[in-house]
Design a protein around this motif. Structure first.
Motif, PDB file in Angstrom:
ATOM      1  N   MET A   1      55.338 -21.053 -19.366  1.00 26.63           N
ATOM      2  CA  MET A   1      53.962 -21.564 -19.322  1.00 26.63           C
ATOM      3  C   MET A   1      53.492 -21.733 -17.869  1.00 26.63           C
ATOM      4  O   MET A   1      54.257 -22.122 -17.012  1.00 26.63           O
ATOM      5  CB  MET A   1      53.922 -22.915 -20.031  1.00 26.63           C
ATOM      6  N   MET A   2      52.241 -21.389 -17.649  1.00 30.82           N
ATOM      7  CA  MET A   2      51.665 -21.448 -16.303  1.00 30.82           C
ATOM      8  C   MET A   2      51.441 -22.906 -15.886  1.00 30.82           C
ATOM      9  O   MET A   2      50.945 -23.699 -16.678  1.00 30.82           O
ATOM     10  CB  MET A   2      50.301 -20.768 -16.397  1.00 30.82           C
ATOM     11  N   ASP A   3      51.856 -23.266 -14.686  1.00 35.44           N
ATOM     12  CA  ASP A   3      51.576 -24.650 -14.303  1.00 35.44           C
ATOM     13  C   ASP A   3      50.149 -24.749 -13.749  1.00 35.44           C
ATOM     14  O   ASP A   3      49.450 -23.746 -13.575  1.00 35.44           O
ATOM     15  CB  ASP A   3      52.658 -25.220 -13.385  1.00 35.44           C
ATOM     16  N   ALA A   4      49.728 -25.982 -13.493  1.00 33.68           N
ATOM     17  CA  ALA A   4      48.316 -26.214 -13.149  1.00 33.68           C
ATOM     18  C   ALA A   4      47.924 -25.493 -11.861  1.00 33.68           C
ATOM     19  O   ALA A   4      46.818 -24.945 -11.751  1.00 33.68           O
ATOM     20  CB  ALA A   4      48.061 -27.706 -13.028  1.00 33.68           C
ATOM     21  N   LEU A   5      48.835 -25.475 -10.897  1.00 36.44           N
ATOM     22  CA  LEU A   5      48.496 -24.855  -9.624  1.00 36.44           C
ATOM     23  C   LEU A   5      48.410 -23.329  -9.764  1.00 36.44           C
ATOM     24  O   LEU A   5      47.517 -22.685  -9.196  1.00 36.44           O
ATOM     25  CB  LEU A   5      49.541 -25.260  -8.572  1.00 36.44           C
ATOM     26  N   ASP A   6      49.329 -22.749 -10.536  1.00 37.58           N
ATOM     27  CA  ASP A   6      49.251 -21.304 -10.800  1.00 37.58           C
ATOM     28  C   ASP A   6      47.918 -20.962 -11.459  1.00 37.58           C
ATOM     29  O   ASP A   6      47.287 -19.956 -11.146  1.00 37.58           O
ATOM     30  CB  ASP A   6      50.381 -20.851 -11.742  1.00 37.58           C
ATOM     31  N   LEU A   7      47.513 -21.812 -12.374  1.00 33.86           N
ATOM     32  CA  LEU A   7      46.244 -21.570 -13.076  1.00 33.86           C
ATOM     33  C   LEU A   7      45.088 -21.559 -12.077  1.00 33.86           C
ATOM     34  O   LEU A   7      44.228 -20.682 -12.093  1.00 33.86           O
ATOM     35  CB  LEU A   7      46.031 -22.675 -14.116  1.00 33.86           C
ATOM     36  N   MET A   8      45.089 -22.535 -11.163  1.00 34.25           N
ATOM     37  CA  MET A   8      43.999 -22.613 -10.184  1.00 34.25           C
ATOM     38  C   MET A   8      44.059 -21.449  -9.203  1.00 34.25           C
ATOM     39  O   MET A   8      43.022 -20.965  -8.736  1.00 34.25           O
ATOM     40  CB  MET A   8      44.063 -23.947  -9.446  1.00 34.25           C
ATOM     41  N   LEU A   9      45.286 -21.016  -8.886  1.00 27.91           N
ATOM     42  CA  LEU A   9      45.431 -19.919  -7.921  1.00 27.91           C
ATOM     43  C   LEU A   9      44.996 -18.574  -8.517  1.00 27.91           C
ATOM     44  O   LEU A   9      44.757 -17.625  -7.769  1.00 27.91           O
ATOM     45  CB  LEU A   9      46.883 -19.838  -7.431  1.00 27.91           C
ATOM     46  N   SER A  10      44.926 -18.506  -9.815  1.00 25.67           N
ATOM     47  CA  SER A  10      44.559 -17.222 -10.431  1.00 25.67           C
ATOM     48  C   SER A  10      43.262 -17.312 -11.236  1.00 25.67           C
ATOM     49  O   SER A  10      42.838 -16.333 -11.832  1.00 25.67           O
ATOM     50  CB  SER A  10      45.691 -16.736 -11.339  1.00 25.67           C
ATOM     51  N   ARG A  11      42.605 -18.463 -11.244  1.00 22.26           N
ATOM     52  CA  ARG A  11      41.407 -18.631 -12.064  1.00 22.26           C
ATOM     53  C   ARG A  11      40.347 -17.595 -11.725  1.00 22.26           C
ATOM     54  O   ARG A  11      40.098 -17.313 -10.562  1.00 22.26           O
ATOM     55  CB  ARG A  11      40.809 -20.028 -11.847  1.00 22.26           C
ATOM     56  N   ARG A  12      39.761 -17.022 -12.727  1.00 27.28           N
ATOM     57  CA  ARG A  12      38.637 -16.114 -12.540  1.00 27.28           C
ATOM     58  C   ARG A  12      37.654 -16.317 -13.664  1.00 27.28           C
ATOM     59  O   ARG A  12      38.041 -16.496 -14.816  1.00 27.28           O
ATOM     60  CB  ARG A  12      39.099 -14.641 -12.577  1.00 27.28           C
ATOM     61  N   SER A  13      36.387 -16.255 -13.326  1.00 28.55           N
ATOM     62  CA  SER A  13      35.388 -16.258 -14.381  1.00 28.55           C
ATOM     63  C   SER A  13      35.453 -14.924 -15.109  1.00 28.55           C
ATOM     64  O   SER A  13      35.944 -13.934 -14.566  1.00 28.55           O
ATOM     65  CB  SER A  13      33.996 -16.413 -13.776  1.00 28.55           C
ATOM     66  N   ALA A  14      34.927 -14.920 -16.319  1.00 33.00           N
ATOM     67  CA  ALA A  14      34.705 -13.652 -17.029  1.00 33.00           C
ATOM     68  C   ALA A  14      33.190 -13.463 -17.044  1.00 33.00           C
ATOM     69  O   ALA A  14      32.454 -14.449 -17.132  1.00 33.00           O
ATOM     70  CB  ALA A  14      35.228 -13.760 -18.451  1.00 33.00           C
ATOM     71  N   LEU A  15      32.714 -12.245 -16.949  1.00 32.84           N
ATOM     72  CA  LEU A  15      31.258 -12.060 -17.064  1.00 32.84           C
ATOM     73  C   LEU A  15      30.834 -12.511 -18.463  1.00 32.84           C
ATOM     74  O   LEU A  15      31.473 -12.146 -19.456  1.00 32.84           O
ATOM     75  CB  LEU A  15      30.888 -10.590 -16.859  1.00 32.84           C
ATOM     76  N   ALA A  16      29.785 -13.299 -18.506  1.00 32.96           N
ATOM     77  CA  ALA A  16      29.382 -13.894 -19.793  1.00 32.96           C
ATOM     78  C   ALA A  16      29.241 -12.843 -20.891  1.00 32.96           C
ATOM     79  O   ALA A  16      29.640 -13.068 -22.040  1.00 32.96           O
ATOM     80  CB  ALA A  16      28.075 -14.663 -19.605  1.00 32.96           C
ATOM     81  N   GLN A  17      28.682 -11.669 -20.519  1.00 28.99           N
ATOM     82  CA  GLN A  17      28.425 -10.655 -21.554  1.00 28.99           C
ATOM     83  C   GLN A  17      29.704  -9.986 -22.061  1.00 28.99           C
ATOM     84  O   GLN A  17      29.659  -9.237 -23.031  1.00 28.99           O
ATOM     85  CB  GLN A  17      27.416  -9.610 -21.070  1.00 28.99           C
ATOM     86  N   THR A  18      30.837 -10.258 -21.393  1.00 31.63           N
ATOM     87  CA  THR A  18      32.108  -9.675 -21.874  1.00 31.63           C
ATOM     88  C   THR A  18      32.896 -10.669 -22.731  1.00 31.63           C
ATOM     89  O   THR A  18      33.974 -10.331 -23.216  1.00 31.63           O
ATOM     90  CB  THR A  18      33.006  -9.223 -20.690  1.00 31.63           C
TER      91      THR A  18
END
Ligand SMILES: Cc1cc2nc3c(=O)[nH]c(=O)nc-3n(C[C@H](O)[C@H](O)[C@H](O)COP(=O)(O)O)c2cc1C
Length: 209
Positions: A1-18
């Motif tokens: 499972m991804m820890d909180a910092l890994d999650l923040m380091l890789s966070r990306r938005s998705a384009l709303a229409q996708t």
């Protein structure tokens, strides 16, 4: 499972229409909202509101936006009007996040706004942690008093902080440009005429990530 910092380091938005189904159901959403409303909030004002728009609400607000767009752009064609009608209906779930500001309060208005901004990011992080994806958009409807009023807010004191579109990813997130730390981080130890950046982060030790 991804820890909180890994999650923040890789966070990306998705384009709303996708964004596609499934979006969070009410139980999942309640968990996201509990997490996201634990934001720093100077004065415990809770100066923000979140409204949940599932498909019927999105369709109604979409129709309002189509009407506003047509009135402001009398030469608009049917395709453009249909696009505006669809704008708020792009994702399975739409959250309208507003700031309920208390003008003149000892907590400055900008601090009240910042707490709401933190809430929006927390929503995205919580959604991603729960396996969903999202995008925080304002676009023109966020700046129309009629939209705020339709949601039941007072344009004199309330502000639209954003529409948070939530759902599931239909495509992997590509990385996007990020500023290098040295462009935005500086060390400061005494007054200077102009802020200096260029801080050099230490090399990451192997295995420290
Ligand atoms: C307050 C706010 C409003 C935004 N409004 C828009 C917008 O109207 N249109 C847009 O394309 N991106 C907008 N964005 C940017 C996107 O939310 C997002 O940051 C962008 O898609 C980059 O993706 P990332 O979150 O993966 O960095 C806004 C961001 C913020 C913080």
């Amino acid at each position: 499972m991804m820890d909180a910092l890994d999650l923040m380091l890789s966070r990306r938005s998705a384009l709303a229409q996708t964004l596609v189904e499934p979006g969070p159901d009410d139980r999942q959403l309640a968990r996201l909202l509990r997490a996201a409303t634990r934001v720093p909030d100077h004065g415990k004002l809770a100066p923000w509101r979140i409204q949940i728009l599932r498909k019927p609400g999105q369709a109604r607000l979409g129709a309002l936006c189509a009407g506003l767009f047509e009135a402001a752009n009398p030469e608009a064609n049917d395709k453009q009007i249909a696009f505006e009608r669809q704008r708020l209906q792009r994702a399975p779930l739409l959250l309208a996040v507003t700031a309920k500001l208390r003008p003149g309060h000892k907590i400055p208005e900008h601090e009240q706004l910042l707490s709401g901004g933190a809430l929006c990011l927390s929503l995205l992080l919580a959604a991603e942690a729960a396996g969903f994806a999202g995008q925080w958009l304002t676009e023109w409807p966020a700046y129309r008093a009629e939209v705020l009023q339709a949601l039941g807010h007072d344009p004199a004191t309330d502000r639209m902080l954003g529409f948070i579109y939530l759902g599931s990813r239909s495509e992997p997130a590509a990385e996007r440009w990020r500023p290098a730390l040295e462009e935005v981080v500086g060390a400061w130890s005494e007054p200077v005429e102009a802020a200096a950046f260029g801080w050099q982060p230490p090399e990451e030790a192997p295995g420290s990530g």
